[in-house]
Design an enzyme around this catalytic site. Structure first.
Site, PDB file in Angstrom:
ATOM      1  N   GLU A  25     -24.950  19.702 -12.962  1.00 16.48           N
ATOM      2  CA  GLU A  25     -25.261  18.284 -13.141  1.00 16.48           C
ATOM      3  C   GLU A  25     -25.447  17.631 -11.780  1.00 16.48           C
ATOM      4  OE1 GLU A  25     -23.590  14.328 -15.556  1.00 16.48           O
ATOM      5  OE2 GLU A  25     -22.460  16.210 -15.572  1.00 16.48           O
ATOM      6  N   ASN A 172     -27.134  13.921 -24.751  1.00 17.21           N
ATOM      7  CA  ASN A 172     -25.851  14.446 -24.306  1.00 17.21           C
ATOM      8  C   ASN A 172     -24.766  13.426 -24.588  1.00 17.21           C
ATOM      9  OD1 ASN A 172     -23.973  16.132 -22.411  1.00 17.21           O
ATOM     10  ND2 ASN A 172     -23.858  14.034 -21.639  1.00 17.21           N
ATOM     11  N   GLU A 173     -23.700  13.865 -25.212  1.00 18.06           N
ATOM     12  CA  GLU A 173     -22.540  12.996 -25.478  1.00 18.06           C
ATOM     13  C   GLU A 173     -22.968  11.616 -25.967  1.00 18.06           C
ATOM     14  OE1 GLU A 173     -19.586  13.010 -22.369  1.00 18.06           O
ATOM     15  OE2 GLU A 173     -19.271  15.169 -22.546  1.00 18.06           O
ATOM     16  N   TYR A 239     -12.637  19.841 -22.931  1.00 18.85           N
ATOM     17  CA  TYR A 239     -12.042  20.132 -21.637  1.00 18.85           C
ATOM     18  C   TYR A 239     -10.543  20.360 -21.776  1.00 18.85           C
ATOM     19  CZ  TYR A 239     -16.358  18.835 -19.262  1.00 18.85           C
ATOM     20  OH  TYR A 239     -17.663  18.797 -18.828  1.00 18.85           O
ATOM     21  N   GLU A 295     -20.110  22.415 -22.628  1.00 12.01           N
ATOM     22  CA  GLU A 295     -19.215  21.884 -21.596  1.00 12.01           C
ATOM     23  C   GLU A 295     -17.801  22.308 -21.953  1.00 12.01           C
ATOM     24  OE1 GLU A 295     -19.490  17.838 -20.185  1.00 12.01           O
ATOM     25  OE2 GLU A 295     -21.670  17.769 -20.542  1.00 12.01           O
TER      26      GLU A 295
END
Length: 490
Positions: A25, A172-173, A239, A295
Protein backbone atom coordinates in the site's frame (compact mmCIF):
# COMPACT_ATOMS: atom_id res chain seq x y z
CA UNK A 1 4.09 -36.37 23.55
CA UNK A 2 1.95 -34.69 20.88
CA UNK A 3 0.61 -36.70 17.96
CA UNK A 4 -0.09 -35.77 14.34
CA UNK A 5 -1.73 -38.15 11.88
CA UNK A 6 -1.47 -37.30 8.18
CA UNK A 7 -3.95 -39.07 5.92
CA UNK A 8 -1.83 -39.80 2.84
CA UNK A 9 -4.64 -41.73 1.14
CA UNK A 10 -6.99 -38.79 0.94
CA UNK A 11 -5.70 -36.07 -1.33
CA UNK A 12 -7.92 -33.03 -1.31
CA UNK A 13 -7.94 -29.83 -3.28
CA UNK A 14 -4.83 -27.96 -4.30
CA UNK A 15 -3.40 -25.48 -1.83
CA UNK A 16 -3.46 -22.40 -4.01
CA UNK A 17 -0.12 -20.68 -4.28
CA UNK A 18 -2.05 -17.39 -4.03
CA UNK A 19 -2.60 -18.04 -0.31
CA UNK A 20 1.03 -16.90 0.06
CA UNK A 21 0.43 -13.44 -1.42
CA UNK A 22 1.66 -10.05 -0.19
CA UNK A 23 0.29 -6.53 0.08
CA UNK A 24 1.84 -3.19 -0.90
CA UNK A 25 0.00 0.00 0.00
CA UNK A 26 1.00 3.62 -0.40
CA UNK A 27 1.60 3.72 3.33
CA UNK A 28 4.74 4.72 5.20
CA UNK A 29 7.84 3.27 3.56
CA UNK A 30 6.28 0.27 1.84
CA UNK A 31 6.37 1.61 -1.72
CA UNK A 32 8.87 4.44 -1.42
CA UNK A 33 12.16 3.29 0.18
CA UNK A 34 10.69 -0.22 0.15
CA UNK A 35 10.01 -1.50 -3.34
CA UNK A 36 10.73 1.74 -5.20
CA UNK A 37 13.85 3.91 -4.89
CA UNK A 38 13.91 5.32 -8.42
CA UNK A 39 16.34 4.75 -11.27
CA UNK A 40 18.74 7.46 -10.08
CA UNK A 41 19.10 6.10 -6.54
CA UNK A 42 22.54 5.16 -5.21
CA UNK A 43 20.86 2.10 -3.68
CA UNK A 44 21.30 -0.81 -6.15
CA UNK A 45 18.12 -1.11 -8.19
CA UNK A 46 16.56 -2.76 -11.22
CA UNK A 47 14.91 0.03 -13.22
CA UNK A 48 14.08 1.81 -9.96
CA UNK A 49 13.00 -1.30 -8.02
CA UNK A 50 15.18 -1.94 -5.00
CA UNK A 51 17.37 -4.93 -5.94
CA UNK A 52 17.78 -6.53 -2.50
CA UNK A 53 14.04 -6.35 -1.80
CA UNK A 54 13.18 -7.82 -5.22
CA UNK A 55 15.63 -10.68 -4.67
CA UNK A 56 14.24 -11.40 -1.19
CA UNK A 57 10.69 -11.75 -2.53
CA UNK A 58 11.77 -13.80 -5.53
CA UNK A 59 13.46 -16.20 -3.11
CA UNK A 60 10.12 -16.95 -1.44
CA UNK A 61 8.45 -17.26 -4.85
CA UNK A 62 5.93 -14.46 -4.29
CA UNK A 63 2.71 -15.48 -6.11
CA UNK A 64 0.81 -12.18 -6.16
CA UNK A 65 1.09 -8.58 -4.95
CA UNK A 66 -1.88 -6.43 -3.93
CA UNK A 67 -1.87 -2.65 -4.70
CA UNK A 68 -2.51 0.34 -4.24
CA UNK A 69 -4.34 -0.25 -0.93
CA UNK A 70 -5.88 -0.64 1.63
CA UNK A 71 -7.59 2.56 2.63
CA UNK A 72 -5.43 4.39 0.10
CA UNK A 73 -7.20 2.54 -2.74
CA UNK A 74 -10.47 4.37 -2.19
CA UNK A 75 -8.86 7.78 -2.50
CA UNK A 76 -6.51 6.82 -5.33
CA UNK A 77 -7.24 8.19 -8.80
CA UNK A 78 -5.17 6.24 -11.26
CA UNK A 79 -4.75 8.94 -13.90
CA UNK A 80 -2.72 10.94 -11.36
CA UNK A 81 -0.06 8.21 -11.56
CA UNK A 82 0.60 7.96 -15.32
CA UNK A 83 2.60 10.03 -17.79
CA UNK A 84 5.82 12.03 -17.27
CA UNK A 85 6.86 12.16 -13.60
CA UNK A 86 7.15 15.95 -13.56
CA UNK A 87 3.53 16.33 -14.66
CA UNK A 88 1.99 13.88 -12.20
CA UNK A 89 -0.41 15.35 -9.70
CA UNK A 90 0.76 15.55 -6.09
CA UNK A 91 -1.63 14.85 -3.24
CA UNK A 92 -1.66 14.56 0.54
CA UNK A 93 -1.91 11.02 1.84
CA UNK A 94 -4.55 11.86 4.44
CA UNK A 95 -4.92 8.28 5.64
CA UNK A 96 -1.28 7.60 6.35
CA UNK A 97 0.92 10.24 7.92
CA UNK A 98 -0.25 13.33 6.05
CA UNK A 99 2.77 13.18 3.75
CA UNK A 100 2.95 14.27 0.11
CA UNK A 101 2.24 11.51 -2.38
CA UNK A 102 3.95 12.50 -5.63
CA UNK A 103 2.49 9.59 -7.63
CA UNK A 104 5.89 8.66 -9.06
CA UNK A 105 4.86 5.04 -8.49
CA UNK A 106 1.73 4.37 -10.52
CA UNK A 107 0.19 1.83 -12.87
CA UNK A 108 3.22 1.37 -15.13
CA UNK A 109 5.58 1.09 -12.19
CA UNK A 110 3.35 -1.44 -10.41
CA UNK A 111 2.97 -3.74 -13.40
CA UNK A 112 6.69 -3.41 -14.07
CA UNK A 113 7.34 -4.46 -10.47
CA UNK A 114 5.14 -7.53 -10.85
CA UNK A 115 6.97 -8.45 -14.05
CA UNK A 116 10.29 -8.05 -12.24
CA UNK A 117 9.07 -10.18 -9.33
CA UNK A 118 7.42 -12.73 -11.61
CA UNK A 119 4.10 -12.50 -9.73
CA UNK A 120 0.44 -11.82 -10.45
CA UNK A 121 -0.81 -8.24 -10.11
CA UNK A 122 -3.74 -7.82 -7.72
CA UNK A 123 -5.37 -4.38 -8.10
CA UNK A 124 -7.90 -2.71 -5.79
CA UNK A 125 -10.29 -0.33 -7.52
CA UNK A 126 -11.67 2.91 -6.08
CA UNK A 127 -15.35 2.69 -5.09
CA UNK A 128 -15.32 5.03 -2.09
CA UNK A 129 -14.39 8.24 -3.94
CA UNK A 130 -14.22 7.01 -7.53
CA UNK A 131 -16.71 6.63 -10.35
CA UNK A 132 -17.82 3.70 -12.46
CA UNK A 133 -16.27 5.42 -15.49
CA UNK A 134 -12.93 5.81 -13.71
CA UNK A 135 -12.81 2.11 -12.80
CA UNK A 136 -13.96 1.03 -16.25
CA UNK A 137 -11.33 3.16 -17.97
CA UNK A 138 -8.58 1.84 -15.69
CA UNK A 139 -9.39 -1.75 -16.65
CA UNK A 140 -9.46 -0.71 -20.30
CA UNK A 141 -6.12 1.10 -19.94
CA UNK A 142 -4.53 -1.99 -18.38
CA UNK A 143 -5.98 -4.80 -20.49
CA UNK A 144 -7.48 -3.64 -23.80
CA UNK A 145 -5.61 -4.86 -26.89
CA UNK A 146 -6.86 -2.83 -29.80
CA UNK A 147 -7.84 0.70 -30.79
CA UNK A 148 -9.48 2.64 -27.97
CA UNK A 149 -8.96 5.93 -26.13
CA UNK A 150 -7.38 4.20 -23.11
CA UNK A 151 -5.16 1.83 -25.10
CA UNK A 152 -3.93 4.80 -27.11
CA UNK A 153 -3.18 6.69 -23.89
CA UNK A 154 -1.28 3.67 -22.58
CA UNK A 155 0.80 3.57 -25.77
CA UNK A 156 1.51 7.30 -25.52
CA UNK A 157 2.84 6.62 -22.03
CA UNK A 158 5.28 4.03 -23.33
CA UNK A 159 3.53 0.67 -23.14
CA UNK A 160 1.90 -0.48 -26.38
CA UNK A 161 1.04 -4.02 -25.29
CA UNK A 162 -1.66 -4.57 -22.66
CA UNK A 163 -0.92 -6.21 -19.34
CA UNK A 164 -2.69 -9.18 -17.83
CA UNK A 165 -4.92 -8.32 -14.87
CA UNK A 166 -5.79 -11.61 -13.15
CA UNK A 167 -7.08 -10.27 -9.80
CA UNK A 168 -9.27 -7.20 -9.19
CA UNK A 169 -11.18 -6.15 -6.07
CA UNK A 170 -14.07 -3.70 -6.34
CA UNK A 171 -13.31 -1.37 -3.43
CA UNK A 172 -11.67 -1.87 -0.06
CA UNK A 173 -13.12 -1.86 3.46
CA UNK A 174 -16.24 -0.14 2.22
CA UNK A 175 -17.74 -0.80 5.64
CA UNK A 176 -15.14 1.63 7.04
CA UNK A 177 -12.49 3.84 5.42
CA UNK A 178 -13.90 2.99 1.98
CA UNK A 179 -17.19 4.82 2.57
CA UNK A 180 -18.83 3.66 5.85
CA UNK A 181 -21.43 1.78 3.81
CA UNK A 182 -24.13 -0.64 4.87
CA UNK A 183 -23.82 -4.11 3.32
CA UNK A 184 -27.10 -3.70 1.42
CA UNK A 185 -25.81 -0.51 -0.20
CA UNK A 186 -22.41 -1.95 -1.00
CA UNK A 187 -23.93 -5.10 -2.52
CA UNK A 188 -25.86 -2.97 -4.99
CA UNK A 189 -22.80 -0.84 -5.72
CA UNK A 190 -20.73 -3.96 -6.29
CA UNK A 191 -23.25 -5.31 -8.78
CA UNK A 192 -23.09 -2.02 -10.66
CA UNK A 193 -19.32 -1.43 -10.61
CA UNK A 194 -18.31 -5.00 -11.48
CA UNK A 195 -20.46 -4.80 -14.61
CA UNK A 196 -17.91 -2.37 -16.02
CA UNK A 197 -14.87 -4.39 -15.01
CA UNK A 198 -14.78 -5.72 -18.56
CA UNK A 199 -13.17 -8.94 -19.71
CA UNK A 200 -11.20 -7.86 -22.78
CA UNK A 201 -9.84 -10.51 -25.13
CA UNK A 202 -8.42 -13.54 -23.35
CA UNK A 203 -7.77 -11.62 -20.12
CA UNK A 204 -9.92 -13.30 -17.45
CA UNK A 205 -10.34 -11.11 -14.38
CA UNK A 206 -11.08 -12.82 -11.08
CA UNK A 207 -13.54 -10.35 -9.53
CA UNK A 208 -13.45 -9.90 -5.77
CA UNK A 209 -16.10 -8.18 -3.66
CA UNK A 210 -15.31 -6.27 -0.48
CA UNK A 211 -16.09 -8.62 2.36
CA UNK A 212 -16.37 -8.22 6.12
CA UNK A 213 -14.30 -6.78 8.90
CA UNK A 214 -13.31 -9.74 11.09
CA UNK A 215 -16.48 -11.12 12.76
CA UNK A 216 -19.10 -9.10 10.90
CA UNK A 217 -20.99 -12.17 9.75
CA UNK A 218 -24.03 -10.12 8.71
CA UNK A 219 -21.94 -8.33 6.06
CA UNK A 220 -20.96 -11.64 4.50
CA UNK A 221 -24.54 -12.90 4.55
CA UNK A 222 -26.04 -9.77 2.97
CA UNK A 223 -23.39 -9.33 0.27
CA UNK A 224 -23.39 -13.03 -0.63
CA UNK A 225 -27.19 -13.13 -0.73
CA UNK A 226 -27.45 -10.14 -3.05
CA UNK A 227 -24.36 -10.39 -5.24
CA UNK A 228 -22.78 -13.85 -5.08
CA UNK A 229 -23.62 -14.61 -8.70
CA UNK A 230 -21.45 -11.67 -9.83
CA UNK A 231 -18.27 -12.47 -7.87
CA UNK A 232 -15.40 -14.93 -7.93
CA UNK A 233 -14.18 -14.06 -4.43
CA UNK A 234 -15.08 -12.10 -1.33
CA UNK A 235 -12.48 -10.55 0.94
CA UNK A 236 -11.95 -10.85 4.69
CA UNK A 237 -9.77 -8.57 6.83
CA UNK A 238 -8.53 -9.59 10.25
CA UNK A 239 -5.58 -8.32 12.25
CA UNK A 240 -4.01 -9.88 15.31
CA UNK A 241 -4.20 -7.12 17.91
CA UNK A 242 -3.51 -7.89 21.56
CA UNK A 243 -5.06 -7.32 23.97
CA UNK A 244 -6.88 -4.15 22.85
CA UNK A 245 -6.42 -1.45 20.22
CA UNK A 246 -5.55 1.30 22.69
CA UNK A 247 -3.30 -0.97 24.73
CA UNK A 248 -0.98 -2.06 21.95
CA UNK A 249 2.72 -2.13 22.69
CA UNK A 250 5.69 -2.15 20.29
CA UNK A 251 6.35 -5.51 18.68
CA UNK A 252 9.28 -6.51 20.91
CA UNK A 253 7.87 -5.22 24.22
CA UNK A 254 5.67 -7.89 25.78
CA UNK A 255 5.49 -10.27 28.69
CA UNK A 256 4.54 -13.94 28.87
CA UNK A 257 0.80 -13.24 29.08
CA UNK A 258 0.96 -11.10 25.96
CA UNK A 259 2.80 -13.85 24.14
CA UNK A 260 -0.21 -16.12 24.60
CA UNK A 261 -2.78 -13.35 24.12
CA UNK A 262 -1.27 -12.61 20.72
CA UNK A 263 -1.25 -16.25 19.60
CA UNK A 264 -4.78 -16.70 20.96
CA UNK A 265 -5.94 -13.79 18.80
CA UNK A 266 -4.13 -15.22 15.78
CA UNK A 267 -5.82 -18.59 16.30
CA UNK A 268 -9.24 -16.92 16.08
CA UNK A 269 -8.65 -16.84 12.33
CA UNK A 270 -9.78 -20.47 12.31
CA UNK A 271 -13.19 -19.53 13.75
CA UNK A 272 -13.54 -16.66 11.27
CA UNK A 273 -12.69 -18.77 8.24
CA UNK A 274 -15.04 -21.57 9.30
CA UNK A 275 -17.96 -19.29 10.20
CA UNK A 276 -17.75 -17.06 7.14
CA UNK A 277 -17.26 -20.23 5.09
CA UNK A 278 -20.51 -21.71 6.41
CA UNK A 279 -22.38 -18.53 5.47
CA UNK A 280 -20.86 -18.70 1.98
CA UNK A 281 -21.93 -22.36 1.74
CA UNK A 282 -25.59 -21.29 1.92
CA UNK A 283 -25.26 -19.41 -1.37
CA UNK A 284 -22.30 -21.25 -2.90
CA UNK A 285 -22.35 -24.91 -1.79
CA UNK A 286 -19.96 -25.90 -4.58
CA UNK A 287 -17.33 -23.50 -3.21
CA UNK A 288 -16.90 -21.70 -6.52
CA UNK A 289 -16.30 -18.41 -4.70
CA UNK A 290 -13.00 -17.97 -2.88
CA UNK A 291 -12.62 -16.48 0.57
CA UNK A 292 -9.87 -13.92 -0.01
CA UNK A 293 -8.10 -13.00 3.23
CA UNK A 294 -6.26 -10.10 1.65
CA UNK A 295 -5.29 -8.33 4.87
CA UNK A 296 -3.97 -10.32 7.82
CA UNK A 297 -1.12 -10.17 10.30
CA UNK A 298 -0.05 -8.52 13.53
CA UNK A 299 -0.76 -4.86 14.28
CA UNK A 300 1.45 -3.65 17.12
CA UNK A 301 2.19 -0.12 18.26
CA UNK A 302 4.74 1.65 16.06
CA UNK A 303 8.40 1.67 17.00
CA UNK A 304 9.34 4.59 19.22
CA UNK A 305 10.47 7.68 17.34
CA UNK A 306 8.74 6.75 14.08
CA UNK A 307 5.79 8.46 12.36
CA UNK A 308 2.59 6.97 13.91
CA UNK A 309 0.96 7.06 10.47
CA UNK A 310 3.70 4.91 8.93
CA UNK A 311 2.84 1.76 10.96
CA UNK A 312 6.48 0.67 11.15
CA UNK A 313 7.01 -2.21 13.55
CA UNK A 314 9.72 -4.72 14.34
CA UNK A 315 9.20 -8.44 13.89
CA UNK A 316 10.02 -11.14 16.44
CA UNK A 317 9.70 -14.88 16.93
CA UNK A 318 6.17 -14.18 18.20
CA UNK A 319 5.25 -12.76 14.79
CA UNK A 320 6.73 -15.85 13.16
CA UNK A 321 4.41 -18.02 15.27
CA UNK A 322 1.45 -15.88 14.16
CA UNK A 323 2.47 -16.42 10.53
CA UNK A 324 2.94 -20.18 10.97
CA UNK A 325 -0.35 -20.69 12.81
CA UNK A 326 -2.25 -18.56 10.28
CA UNK A 327 -0.77 -20.23 7.20
CA UNK A 328 -1.57 -23.66 8.68
CA UNK A 329 -5.18 -22.49 9.09
CA UNK A 330 -5.32 -21.32 5.48
CA UNK A 331 -3.83 -24.59 4.22
CA UNK A 332 -6.36 -26.59 6.24
CA UNK A 333 -9.22 -24.56 4.74
CA UNK A 334 -7.80 -24.31 1.23
CA UNK A 335 -11.05 -25.58 -0.25
CA UNK A 336 -12.45 -22.12 0.49
CA UNK A 337 -9.41 -19.89 1.22
CA UNK A 338 -7.64 -19.55 -2.10
CA UNK A 339 -6.07 -16.08 -1.95
CA UNK A 340 -4.49 -14.28 1.01
CA UNK A 341 -2.16 -11.33 1.50
CA UNK A 342 -0.11 -10.61 4.60
CA UNK A 343 -0.03 -6.94 5.57
CA UNK A 344 2.33 -5.60 4.46
CA UNK A 345 5.33 -6.46 2.30
CA UNK A 346 7.99 -3.93 3.37
CA UNK A 347 8.38 -1.64 6.41
CA UNK A 348 4.69 -1.72 7.40
CA UNK A 349 3.01 -3.93 10.03
CA UNK A 350 4.08 -7.60 9.84
CA UNK A 351 6.60 -7.20 7.06
CA UNK A 352 8.77 -10.02 5.74
CA UNK A 353 11.36 -7.39 4.84
CA UNK A 354 12.61 -4.21 6.55
CA UNK A 355 14.90 -1.56 5.06
CA UNK A 356 17.00 1.25 6.47
CA UNK A 357 19.03 3.31 4.04
CA UNK A 358 21.02 0.85 1.93
CA UNK A 359 20.50 -2.00 4.42
CA UNK A 360 17.82 -4.69 4.26
CA UNK A 361 16.93 -7.49 6.64
CA UNK A 362 14.72 -10.55 6.36
CA UNK A 363 12.43 -10.82 9.37
CA UNK A 364 11.38 -14.03 11.14
CA UNK A 365 8.14 -13.81 9.15
CA UNK A 366 10.12 -13.99 5.88
CA UNK A 367 11.64 -17.27 7.01
CA UNK A 368 8.20 -18.75 7.70
CA UNK A 369 7.15 -18.00 4.11
CA UNK A 370 10.40 -19.56 2.91
CA UNK A 371 9.81 -22.71 4.99
CA UNK A 372 6.19 -23.05 3.85
CA UNK A 373 6.64 -22.43 0.13
CA UNK A 374 6.57 -26.12 -0.82
CA UNK A 375 2.87 -26.08 0.10
CA UNK A 376 2.16 -23.81 -2.87
CA UNK A 377 0.11 -25.62 -5.54
CA UNK A 378 0.52 -28.90 -3.63
CA UNK A 379 -2.24 -31.42 -2.96
CA UNK A 380 -3.75 -30.81 0.46
CA UNK A 381 -3.61 -33.71 2.92
CA UNK A 382 -5.77 -33.88 6.01
CA UNK A 383 -3.83 -33.86 9.27
CA UNK A 384 -5.16 -34.37 12.76
CA UNK A 385 -3.40 -33.09 15.87
CA UNK A 386 -3.64 -34.39 19.42
CA UNK A 387 -2.12 -31.73 21.67
CA UNK A 388 -2.63 -29.72 24.86
CA UNK A 389 -4.18 -26.34 25.38
CA UNK A 390 -1.64 -24.07 27.05
CA UNK A 391 -1.42 -20.47 28.28
CA UNK A 392 -3.36 -18.44 30.84
CA UNK A 393 -7.11 -18.96 31.23
CA UNK A 394 -7.97 -15.90 29.15
CA UNK A 395 -5.65 -16.88 26.30
CA UNK A 396 -5.62 -20.63 25.74
CA UNK A 397 -3.96 -21.88 22.56
CA UNK A 398 -3.17 -25.24 21.01
CA UNK A 399 0.44 -26.08 21.82
CA UNK A 400 0.96 -27.59 18.37
CA UNK A 401 -0.68 -26.87 15.01
CA UNK A 402 -0.02 -28.52 11.66
CA UNK A 403 -0.79 -28.68 7.97
CA UNK A 404 0.36 -31.13 5.31
CA UNK A 405 0.59 -31.48 1.54
CA UNK A 406 2.05 -33.57 -1.27
CA UNK A 407 3.73 -32.40 -4.47
CA UNK A 408 5.92 -34.21 -7.00
CA UNK A 409 6.29 -37.23 -4.77
CA UNK A 410 7.42 -35.20 -1.75
CA UNK A 411 5.48 -34.53 1.43
CA UNK A 412 5.60 -31.34 3.47
CA UNK A 413 4.41 -31.09 7.07
CA UNK A 414 4.56 -27.71 8.82
CA UNK A 415 4.27 -27.49 12.60
CA UNK A 416 4.19 -24.73 15.20
CA UNK A 417 5.03 -24.95 18.88
CA UNK A 418 3.42 -22.09 20.82
CA UNK A 419 4.85 -23.29 24.12
CA UNK A 420 6.93 -20.43 25.50
CA UNK A 421 9.15 -22.48 27.80
CA UNK A 422 9.01 -26.12 26.75
CA UNK A 423 10.14 -28.11 23.77
CA UNK A 424 7.59 -30.67 22.62
CA UNK A 425 8.20 -34.12 21.23
CA UNK A 426 5.89 -34.82 18.31
CA UNK A 427 5.11 -38.16 16.68
CA UNK A 428 3.89 -37.82 13.09
CA UNK A 429 2.23 -40.88 11.55
CA UNK A 430 2.02 -40.86 7.77
CA UNK A 431 -1.10 -43.02 7.50
CA UNK A 432 -1.13 -44.85 4.16
CA UNK A 433 2.59 -44.31 3.56
CA UNK A 434 4.44 -47.65 3.66
CA UNK A 435 7.98 -46.53 4.36
CA UNK A 436 9.65 -43.14 4.44
CA UNK A 437 12.96 -43.24 2.54
CA UNK A 438 14.29 -39.79 3.48
CA UNK A 439 13.45 -36.98 5.89
CA UNK A 440 14.83 -33.57 6.67
CA UNK A 441 13.57 -30.70 8.79
CA UNK A 442 14.11 -26.98 9.14
CA UNK A 443 13.43 -25.05 12.33
CA UNK A 444 12.93 -21.37 13.15
CA UNK A 445 13.18 -20.34 16.78
CA UNK A 446 14.80 -17.72 19.00
CA UNK A 447 16.90 -17.64 22.12
CA UNK A 448 14.33 -15.33 23.70
CA UNK A 449 10.60 -14.84 23.21
CA UNK A 450 11.29 -11.47 21.57
CA UNK A 451 14.33 -12.49 19.52
CA UNK A 452 14.47 -10.54 16.26
CA UNK A 453 16.70 -9.62 13.38
CA UNK A 454 18.13 -6.11 13.43
CA UNK A 455 20.26 -4.10 11.04
CA UNK A 456 23.22 -4.65 13.36
CA UNK A 457 22.45 -8.35 13.82
CA UNK A 458 20.47 -9.51 10.76
CA UNK A 459 20.88 -13.25 11.35
CA UNK A 460 19.72 -13.66 14.94
CA UNK A 461 16.60 -15.60 13.87
CA UNK A 462 17.11 -17.78 10.80
CA UNK A 463 15.97 -21.25 9.80
CA UNK A 464 18.34 -24.07 10.71
CA UNK A 465 18.52 -27.81 10.24
CA UNK A 466 16.60 -29.80 12.82
CA UNK A 467 17.09 -33.45 13.84
CA UNK A 468 14.35 -35.85 12.78
CA UNK A 469 14.10 -39.64 13.13
CA UNK A 470 12.15 -42.10 10.98
CA UNK A 471 10.84 -45.60 11.63
CA UNK A 472 8.69 -47.03 8.83
CA UNK A 473 5.90 -44.49 8.37
CA UNK A 474 6.50 -42.76 11.72
CA UNK A 475 8.42 -39.51 12.11
CA UNK A 476 9.59 -38.27 15.49
CA UNK A 477 10.84 -34.77 16.04
CA UNK A 478 11.38 -32.46 19.00
CA UNK A 479 10.03 -28.97 18.39
CA UNK A 480 12.06 -26.38 20.30
CA UNK A 481 10.11 -24.00 22.49
CA UNK A 482 8.43 -21.13 20.53
CA UNK A 483 9.26 -22.55 17.10
CA UNK A 484 8.04 -23.09 13.56
CA UNK A 485 9.20 -26.30 11.84
CA UNK A 486 8.95 -27.66 8.30
CA UNK A 487 9.49 -31.37 7.55
CA UNK A 488 10.16 -32.72 4.06
CA UNK A 489 9.63 -36.42 3.40
CA UNK A 490 10.05 -38.82 0.50
Amino acid sequence: MDFVVVNCNKEGNKISRDIYGHFSEHLGRCIYDGFWVGKDSKIPNINGYRKDVVEAFKEIDIPNLRWPGGCFADEYHWKDGIGPYEKRKKMINTHWGGVVEDNSFGTHEFFGLCETLGCKPYVNGNVGSGTVQEMSEWVEYITFDGESPMSKLREENGHKEPWKLPLFCVGNENWGCGGNMRPEYYADLYRRYQTYVRQYGDNKIFKIACGPNAGDFNWTDVVMKNAHQFMDGISLHYYTVEPGWAERTPAAEFDEDRWYLCLNKASWMNHLVETHGKIMDKYDPEKRIALVVDEWGTWHAVEKGTNPGFLYQQNTVRDALVAGITLNIFNNHSDRVRIANIAQAVNVLQSPVLTEGNKMIKTPTWYVFHMYKNHMDADFLESFVSTQQIGPENARVNAVTSSASKKDGSYTITLTNADLKNSRKVCVKMDGFEKISSAEAKCLCGKKMNSMNTFDNPDEVVEKDCAVSVNGNIVEITLPERSVVSISLK
